[in-house]
Design an enzyme around this catalytic site. Structure first.
Site, PDB file in Angstrom:
ATOM      1  N   GLU A   1     -30.260  -2.026 -39.932  1.00 19.54           N
ATOM      2  CA  GLU A   1     -31.705  -2.195 -39.913  1.00 19.54           C
ATOM      3  C   GLU A   1     -32.291  -1.653 -38.614  1.00 19.54           C
ATOM      4  OE1 GLU A   1     -33.242  -6.025 -40.991  1.00 19.54           O
ATOM      5  OE2 GLU A   1     -31.577  -6.428 -42.366  1.00 19.54           O
TER       6      GLU A   1
ATOM      7  N   SER B   1     -11.408  -2.379 -47.354  1.00 20.92           N
ATOM      8  CA  SER B   1     -10.193  -2.787 -48.049  1.00 20.92           C
ATOM      9  C   SER B   1     -10.065  -1.978 -49.335  1.00 20.92           C
ATOM     10  CB  SER B   1     -10.208  -4.284 -48.418  1.00 20.92           C
ATOM     11  OG  SER B   1     -10.455  -5.090 -47.304  1.00 20.92           O
TER      12      SER B   1
ATOM     13  N   ASP C   1     -25.525  -6.835 -48.557  1.00 20.96           N
ATOM     14  CA  ASP C   1     -26.443  -7.136 -47.463  1.00 20.96           C
ATOM     15  C   ASP C   1     -26.785  -8.622 -47.494  1.00 20.96           C
ATOM     16  OD1 ASP C   1     -28.382  -7.237 -45.546  1.00 20.96           O
ATOM     17  OD2 ASP C   1     -29.720  -5.763 -46.463  1.00 20.96           O
TER      18      ASP C   1
ATOM     19  N   ASP D   1     -30.924 -10.485 -42.669  1.00 19.27           N
ATOM     20  CA  ASP D   1     -32.146  -9.735 -42.385  1.00 19.27           C
ATOM     21  C   ASP D   1     -32.658 -10.084 -41.001  1.00 19.27           C
ATOM     22  OD1 ASP D   1     -32.451  -8.234 -44.712  1.00 19.27           O
ATOM     23  OD2 ASP D   1     -33.513  -9.837 -45.764  1.00 19.27           O
TER      24      ASP D   1
END
Length: 837
Positions: free
Chosen positions: A208, A282, A355, A358
């Site tokens: 971000e 991974s 995600d 924030d």
């Protein structure tokens, strides 16, 4: 006159001379003393090593517990009741990993400075602000009765070892060096170990900030540089079928209003030092029995994290009479078997790479700096004064934390302007079912039960792949994923605007899930979990390259009709073909060859470049002949990696003056330039930023070849990737001389990189390969004896233990050990008994 006879004395041999004899005696005495010192040192260190065979330990257990260790030191614990099983697991784990466990809880809880001094203060302040330690009580309150018994018994076992080891002067060496005794282990310590594992697979706020910087520097056109997995149709998506329609709150990128924002990036990017690696990844995959030689499913898993001494993973093996029998690995500090198999179901994970956090921009009340604006009203933030103790200081350091509705304030940095602080909201701080779920997973008898067992897991956000002996294979992307309002997680958002608040979390039943797909296999490798028409926005910055290669290998073999074997699984897991280079390198080569020397190109020092010299031509020829396999002996792999890893500095910083490291952004920029009819780099940006792609390719290629020459001389035929790319694994105390000479290991020349299935990422400045699959696991569900793994460097964290680094050579060679399910003292294994006091 008769002359006197001359007397001739016999010359003494060299070793008969007195001076030499004295020197030899002194040397012998010195060697004997040195030997005695070494023996005393070995005794001093090894006295902390646990007795692994023949000991009987009186413990607060209700019946005898057997601990059977194999040749790698992996302990199978057999018990008749749950509390005895987990008490013993805690005790045995502490024997091998106590210092690591204590460092984890101290790091995550912001208590490192108490034992290592003021140099850890900034880290402690960061983690006290982040607040994992404040979330542990809520997590423990979620424990059901049986989980409470499990975690309490585990904590008692750890604490019993601490007390016994220190009472008998047998504490691990690290505690002697630092001079302290760890506190008793608590259920909250296990809870913070869960949270910290989630933290290591989080870190989106870095992205971000980088997006914010791009827009501030380049304007709204910078959205062309934002990573977007959906720009490429050939990138594999885990769940492509039967996705629901996109809601109106779906993806949108609005860069307006960010160009002139006063966010002080230097203050915020300083926090990156404490953040986990962005591309922790991974591989895992399961193949249906319809495509295997045995007729049963096969599974592979290799989580990629920072390589460390000791390993992030702890091999464990638990058998609770008339209940469950599981083997695999866990995270030190967490009871149970987290990854592995139980005879009926086998499972593995990768990072979901979604995600979960924030950044919220906050407006501060100028008349009361502890109030923050929300919905046109000022709200009081919660204030917490954290006491941070520092080794050598009598009084604690006081650190103020402020917590808004949007999370803790990570930084106040602007006195004037539209906002004055930044808060961070992470879903991982919510309480979840992870520890309740461990028992559910270990007891599951089929894929459906396993899937149900995942419900309520909050963190880490993981892509779980599983298979059972009934020939089912499945996938669940499990984590607490926020439902965003007017945002898609691309930018920091206004914390004062209710439209940007999270609208809850994606329900478990709507998380990406697959059972028995028509393809006959499921694979995840940090690629996109769900197609673009999935109902919720969960992120766009995923990693395609390892998934591309695994998909290619699986599809090819299925098309050939050749059944899969465990040997195939091992080959896939350690494969070194780079699909990133396969897609990008030909574009870059074409651009270099398209460059006309009449178009001025200069190196980083400002010197004008001529036509390619002999070394550059040989390097380019090696690249053109390369088949994209990153073997240790490959010169082309070295050139490619130096070229690709130079792009953040010599492409983005040089031409745009921005910091860009994201792999998708690099991919987008190169492919777009290769397809631009005017041959322009950054053609989507303002014309002021356009750069001739052939010129840029020539300049960056020069820098790569120049670096290779500096590293390995001017003959490309002698260049080798492995000479630069060497494995180095460090201990937490290994940053201090001479402790690095004791604890750290390294020097293995290896192929691979982060873009290949046999992943091994590295420090681009030094070449040290320090991030990859510390644990590799493959299995065939046809038999409990058809599972194999390797865990580096070894099972024990105790220096000079025979199990400190005894799995390294096997791992380097791409080999495995059998995962022994039925261990018995009769097989010659070490045996310790815990008996009632």
């Amino acid at each position: 006159m008769r002359e006197s006879p001359v007397q001739i004395q016999e010359k003494k041999g060299f070793f008969q001379r007195k001076a030499v004899k004295r020197l030899l005696i002194a040397a012998a005495v010195f060697l004997i003393l040195l030997l005695l010192v070494l023996l005393a040192g070995y005794w001093f260190v090894s006295k902390s090593h646990p007795d692994l065979d023949g000991e009987t330990i009186a413990a607060p257990v209700t019946s005898e517990v057997d601990v059977i260790r194999d040749d790698r030191g992996v302990a199978k614990i057999e018990a008749e009741n749950l509390e005895d099983l987990f008490y013993t697991q805690g005790y045995v784990m502490a024997q091998d990993r106590l210092f690591q466990m204590d460092m984890t809880r101290r790091l995550a809880g912001g208590e490192l400075a108490e034992v290592v001094g003021e140099e850890a203060l900034e880290s402690d302040e960061y983690f006290r602000t982040y607040g994992m330690h404040r979330s542990t009580e809520a997590l423990t309150e979620e424990f059901d009765e049986e989980t409470t018994a499990m975690v309490d018994a585990f904590a008692s076992g750890v604490t019993a070892y601490i007390d016994e080891a220190f009472a008998e002067g047998e504490q691990p060496l690290e505690f002697r060096i630092l001079g302290y005794k760890p506190d008793p282990w608590t259920p909250e310590d296990t809870a913070i170990a869960v949270k910290y594992m989630g933290y290591t697979l989080t870190g989106n706020f870095r992205e971000e900030v980088e997006n914010y910087e791009l827009v501030r520097t380049l304007g709204q056109e910078a959205v062309e540089l934002f990573p977007d997995y959906t720009n490429f149709s050939d990138f594999p998506i885990i769940m492509e079928e039967n996705a629901p329609a996109l809601s109106e709150a779906g993806s949108r990128i609005d860069a307006a209003g960010h160009e002139d924002a006063p966010l002080q990036l230097e203050e915020l990017t300083a926090l990156f030092d404490f953040m986990p690696e962005t591309w922790n990844g991974s591989n895992n995959w399961a193949i249906s029995g319809e495509h295997t030689e045995s007729g049963f499913p096969m599974i592979g898993d290799d989580p990629h994290l920072g390589l460390a001494i000791p390993s992030v993973w702890y091999q464990t093996h638990l058998e609770l009479e008339d209940d469950f029998h599981s083997v695999g690995v866990t995270v030190p500090g967490i009871p149970g078997v987290v990854l592995g198999h139980n005879g009926s179901v086998s499972w593995g994970v990768t990072s979901m790479s979604a995600d979960y956090e924030d950044l919220f921009l906050e407006r501060v009340n100028p008349d009361n700096p502890n109030e923050y604006l929300y919905d046109e009203e000022w709200e009081e933030a919660e204030r917490i004064d954290e006491e941070i103790y520092i080794d050598g200081e009598e009084e604690p350091h006081m650190h103020r934390v402020e917590i808004t509705r949007n999370g803790p304030i990570m930084n106040k940095f602007v006195e004037e302007g539209p906002y004055q602080a930044v808060a961070l909201k992470w879903s991982g701080l919510e309480a979840g079912e992870e520890l309740n779920g461990i028992l559910r997973l270990n007891r599951s008898e089929n894929a459906e039960e396993f899937l149900e067992g995942l419900d309520g897991f909050v963190t880490p956000g993981l892509s779980w792949v599983f298979a059972d002996t009934d020939n089912n294979i499945g996938y669940r992307g499990q984590g607490l994923l926020p439902i965003r309002g007017s945002s898609d997680g691309t930018f920091p958002v206004p914390g004062w605007d209710p439209d940007y608040q999270w609208q809850g979390f994606i329900p478990s039943e709507e998380l990406p899930t697959i059972m028995n797909p028509d393809s006959g296999y499921i694979l995840t490798a940090n690629n996109m979990p769900a197609a673009e028409d999935y109902e919720y926005e969960i992120g766009r910055s995923f990693f395609p390259y390892r998934a591309l290669r695994l998909e290619e290998m699986l599809e090819d073999q299925i098309a050939e009709g050749t059944p899969f074997t465990l040997e195939d699984m091992a080959d896939q897991q350690t494969d070194l073909k780079n699909t990133q280079a396969e897609r990008l390198l030909p574009i870059l080569i074409d651009a270099v060859e398209a460059w006309n020397p009449q178009e001025e190109a200069v190196n980083a020092e400002g010197e004008v470049l001529e036509a390619l010299d002999d070394t550059e031509q040989e390097a380019l020829a090696a690249l053109k002949d390369w088949e994209f396999t990153e073997e240790a002996e490959s010169s082309a792999a070295l050139i490619w990696q130096l070229w690709y890893e130079s792009l953040p500095e010599h492409l983005f910083e040089r031409y745009l003056n921005v910091n860009v490291t994201n792999h998708l952004t690099r991919h987008q920029v190169i492919t777009a330039a290769g397809g631009d009819e005017d041959g322009m780099l950054f053609a989507g940006l303002n014309e002021d930023y356009h750069v001739s792609f052939p010129k840029a390719a020539r300049e960056t290629f020069y820098e790569a070849v120049n670096r290779a020459e500096e590293e390995q001389g001017s003959n490309p035929e002698s260049w080798e990737w492995g000479e630069f790319h060497t494995v180095g694994i460090d201990h937490p105390l290994g940053s201090v001389f001479p402790l690095n000479l004791l604890f750290n290991i390294g020097g293995w020349e290896m192929g691979g990189s982060g873009a290949v299935p046999g992943a091994l990422s590295y420090d681009s400045a030094t070449g040290q390969a320090d991030h990859g699959a510390g644990w590799r696991f493959i299995g065939d569900l046809s038999s409990t004896e058809s599972f194999y793994d390797v865990n580096i460097p070894g099972q024990s964290g105790q220096w000079l233990s025979p199990n400190y680094d005894n799995q390294m050579d096997t791992w380097v060679e791409g080999e495995y050990y059998p995962v022994i399910y039925d261990k018995s003292p009769d097989d010659g294994f070490d045996h310790v008994r815990f008996v009632p006091e």
